[in-house]
Design a protein around this motif. Structure first.
Motif, mmCIF file in Angstrom:
data_model
loop_
_atom_site.group_PDB
_atom_site.id
_atom_site.type_symbol
_atom_site.label_atom_id
_atom_site.label_comp_id
_atom_site.label_asym_id
_atom_site.label_seq_id
_atom_site.Cartn_x
_atom_site.Cartn_y
_atom_site.Cartn_z
ATOM 1 N N ALA A 65 0.830 -1.208 0.000
ATOM 2 C CA ALA A 65 0.000 0.000 0.000
ATOM 3 C C ALA A 65 0.864 1.258 0.000
ATOM 4 O O ALA A 65 0.580 2.225 -0.728
ATOM 5 C CB ALA A 65 -0.937 -0.004 1.207
ATOM 6 N N GLU A 66 1.921 1.254 0.799
ATOM 7 C CA GLU A 66 2.823 2.412 0.840
ATOM 8 C C GLU A 66 3.495 2.595 -0.524
ATOM 9 O O GLU A 66 3.605 3.709 -1.039
ATOM 10 C CB GLU A 66 3.871 2.216 1.933
ATOM 11 N N TRP A 67 3.966 1.500 -1.115
ATOM 12 C CA TRP A 67 4.601 1.567 -2.435
ATOM 13 C C TRP A 67 3.630 2.060 -3.497
ATOM 14 O O TRP A 67 3.966 2.907 -4.325
ATOM 15 C CB TRP A 67 5.131 0.173 -2.804
ATOM 16 N N LEU A 68 2.404 1.523 -3.467
ATOM 17 C CA LEU A 68 1.416 1.874 -4.476
ATOM 18 C C LEU A 68 1.021 3.341 -4.365
ATOM 19 O O LEU A 68 0.826 4.017 -5.378
ATOM 20 C CB LEU A 68 0.189 0.977 -4.340
ATOM 21 N N GLY A 69 0.902 3.835 -3.132
ATOM 22 C CA GLY A 69 0.584 5.243 -2.958
ATOM 23 C C GLY A 69 1.623 6.127 -3.635
ATOM 24 O O GLY A 69 1.287 7.090 -4.346
ATOM 25 N N LYS A 70 2.892 5.808 -3.426
ATOM 26 C CA LYS A 70 3.965 6.584 -4.055
ATOM 27 C C LYS A 70 3.918 6.452 -5.579
ATOM 28 O O LYS A 70 4.093 7.434 -6.306
ATOM 29 C CB LYS A 70 5.317 6.128 -3.531
ATOM 30 N N THR A 77 0.024 7.561 4.486
ATOM 31 C CA THR A 77 0.761 7.284 5.710
ATOM 32 C C THR A 77 -0.048 6.279 6.524
ATOM 33 O O THR A 77 -1.169 6.578 6.946
ATOM 34 C CB THR A 77 0.972 8.560 6.556
ATOM 35 N N THR A 78 0.498 5.085 6.709
ATOM 36 C CA THR A 78 -0.221 4.073 7.492
ATOM 37 C C THR A 78 -0.412 4.564 8.920
ATOM 38 O O THR A 78 0.523 5.087 9.528
ATOM 39 C CB THR A 78 0.568 2.751 7.484
ATOM 40 N N PRO A 79 -1.627 4.431 9.477
ATOM 41 C CA PRO A 79 -1.881 4.896 10.837
ATOM 42 C C PRO A 79 -0.943 4.257 11.861
ATOM 43 O O PRO A 79 -0.311 3.232 11.595
ATOM 44 C CB PRO A 79 -3.338 4.464 11.083
ATOM 45 N N THR A 80 -0.875 4.857 13.037
ATOM 46 C CA THR A 80 0.056 4.408 14.068
ATOM 47 C C THR A 80 -0.278 3.020 14.585
ATOM 48 O O THR A 80 0.589 2.360 15.169
ATOM 49 C CB THR A 80 0.067 5.402 15.238
ATOM 50 N N ARG A 81 -1.491 2.557 14.412
ATOM 51 C CA ARG A 81 -1.845 1.168 14.725
ATOM 52 C C ARG A 81 -2.910 0.693 13.736
ATOM 53 O O ARG A 81 -3.809 1.448 13.356
ATOM 54 C CB ARG A 81 -2.321 0.997 16.164
ATOM 55 N N HIS A 82 -2.752 -0.547 13.349
ATOM 56 C CA HIS A 82 -3.655 -1.120 12.343
ATOM 57 C C HIS A 82 -3.588 -2.642 12.442
ATOM 58 O O HIS A 82 -2.490 -3.188 12.601
ATOM 59 C CB HIS A 82 -3.237 -0.666 10.946
ATOM 60 N N PRO A 83 -4.708 -3.345 12.368
ATOM 61 C CA PRO A 83 -6.054 -2.800 12.175
ATOM 62 C C PRO A 83 -6.555 -2.045 13.407
ATOM 63 O O PRO A 83 -6.091 -2.288 14.520
ATOM 64 C CB PRO A 83 -6.905 -4.054 11.920
ATOM 65 N N PHE A 84 -7.486 -1.163 13.160
ATOM 66 C CA PHE A 84 -8.124 -0.390 14.219
ATOM 67 C C PHE A 84 -9.627 -0.644 14.154
ATOM 68 O O PHE A 84 -10.120 -1.245 13.192
ATOM 69 C CB PHE A 84 -7.820 1.107 14.070
ATOM 70 N N ASN A 85 -10.333 -0.180 15.161
ATOM 71 C CA ASN A 85 -11.791 -0.311 15.164
ATOM 72 C C ASN A 85 -12.387 0.841 14.356
ATOM 73 O O ASN A 85 -12.291 1.992 14.768
ATOM 74 C CB ASN A 85 -12.321 -0.281 16.598
ATOM 75 N N PRO A 86 -13.005 0.553 13.197
ATOM 76 C CA PRO A 86 -13.495 1.618 12.326
ATOM 77 C C PRO A 86 -14.933 2.047 12.589
ATOM 78 O O PRO A 86 -15.497 2.845 11.834
ATOM 79 C CB PRO A 86 -13.384 0.977 10.945
ATOM 80 N N ILE A 87 -15.534 1.517 13.649
ATOM 81 C CA ILE A 87 -16.957 1.764 13.885
ATOM 82 C C ILE A 87 -17.286 3.254 13.939
ATOM 83 O O ILE A 87 -18.238 3.728 13.298
ATOM 84 C CB ILE A 87 -17.423 1.075 15.196
ATOM 85 N N ARG A 88 -16.505 4.013 14.718
ATOM 86 C CA ARG A 88 -16.851 5.438 14.875
ATOM 87 C C ARG A 88 -16.762 6.220 13.560
ATOM 88 O O ARG A 88 -17.705 6.946 13.224
ATOM 89 C CB ARG A 88 -15.993 6.082 15.964
ATOM 90 N N PRO A 89 -15.675 6.103 12.799
ATOM 91 C CA PRO A 89 -15.671 6.847 11.531
ATOM 92 C C PRO A 89 -16.720 6.355 10.533
ATOM 93 O O PRO A 89 -17.279 7.159 9.774
ATOM 94 C CB PRO A 89 -14.244 6.645 10.997
ATOM 95 N N LEU A 90 -17.020 5.064 10.536
ATOM 96 C CA LEU A 90 -18.065 4.557 9.647
ATOM 97 C C LEU A 90 -19.426 5.149 10.000
ATOM 98 O O LEU A 90 -20.168 5.622 9.124
ATOM 99 C CB LEU A 90 -18.130 3.031 9.728
#
Length: 209
Positions: A65-70, A77-90
């Motif tokens: 993903a980082e390579w493809l973005g470039k 920028t990959t978040p500081t922890r992943h996977p994360f709980n996406p419930i709130r942003p969803l």
């Protein structure tokens, strides 16, 4: 020409972010229904592991993903922890109508800036950036919770097993790497009706494990 499509996505996916950033390549005549779904719900239904649940695949997914973005010229920028709980942003996206401004802001916050939406202080920054004062009330509303479940159930009913996925004309296009094929299909739907493509649906299985 196909003019209507559903786009199923979860903010947890870097490939959903990368595909979203390429929406400018899609025909201007395409009407896209934005449908936030819970990726974990898809995995549970299909009894499948996510890429982050397989140690080596986890690292290689982040690396790719980082390579493809470039390569695509998309800040990632990959978040500081992943996977994360996406419930709130969803739920936040759903509460605000999953419009372009909202979806863009959330994706840019998580994958453009690498922020941790699971952290209360950083989530507050996201909410402030959207100009929302009653975020917790919004994302806790029963109708918002129900809409996320309904979106996920609808995706499953359409055969969606991963994110991001476009569904158009009864066909699924899963993954950022299907973007070019999806664009060609929109312009020439007949490419899905060739004998060679049709035979693949019922291709016999030669072995199973």
């Amino acid at each position: 020409m196909i003019t209507q499509a559903n786009w199923y996505f979860d903010f947890i996916s870097p490939y959903a972010y990368l595909q979203y950033k390429r929406f400018h390549l899609l025909p201007k005549t395409l009407n896209i229904a934005m449908s936030p779904v819970l990726f974990a719900g898809l995995l549970n239904h299909w009894d499948h592991k996510g890429p982050a649940e397989i140690p080596e695949k986890r690292f290689q997914t982040y690396r790719h993903a980082e390579w493809l973005g470039k390569k695509l010229g998309i800040p990632l920028t990959t978040p500081t922890r992943h996977p994360f709980n996406p419930i709130r942003p969803l739920r936040l996206a759903i509460a605000l109508g999953a419009d372009e401004k909202t979806v863009t802001t959330i994706f840019d916050f998580i994958w453009g800036q690498g922020k941790d939406c699971q952290d209360d202080k950083e989530f507050a920054l996201l909410v402030n950036g959207l100009g929302i004062e009653n975020a917790e009330e919004l994302i806790s509303a029963p109708e918002v919770k129900s809409r996320l479940r309904d979106n996920t159930d609808k995706a499953i009913a359409e055969g969606v097993y991963g994110v991001p996925t476009f569904v158009a004309g009864g066909h699924l296009f899963w993954g950022q790497d299907n973007t070019d094929m999806f664009i060609e299909y929109l312009q020439k739907p007949e490419i899905m009706d060739t004998p060679n493509i049709q035979r693949l649906r019922d291709l016999p299985t030669g072995a199973s494990r």
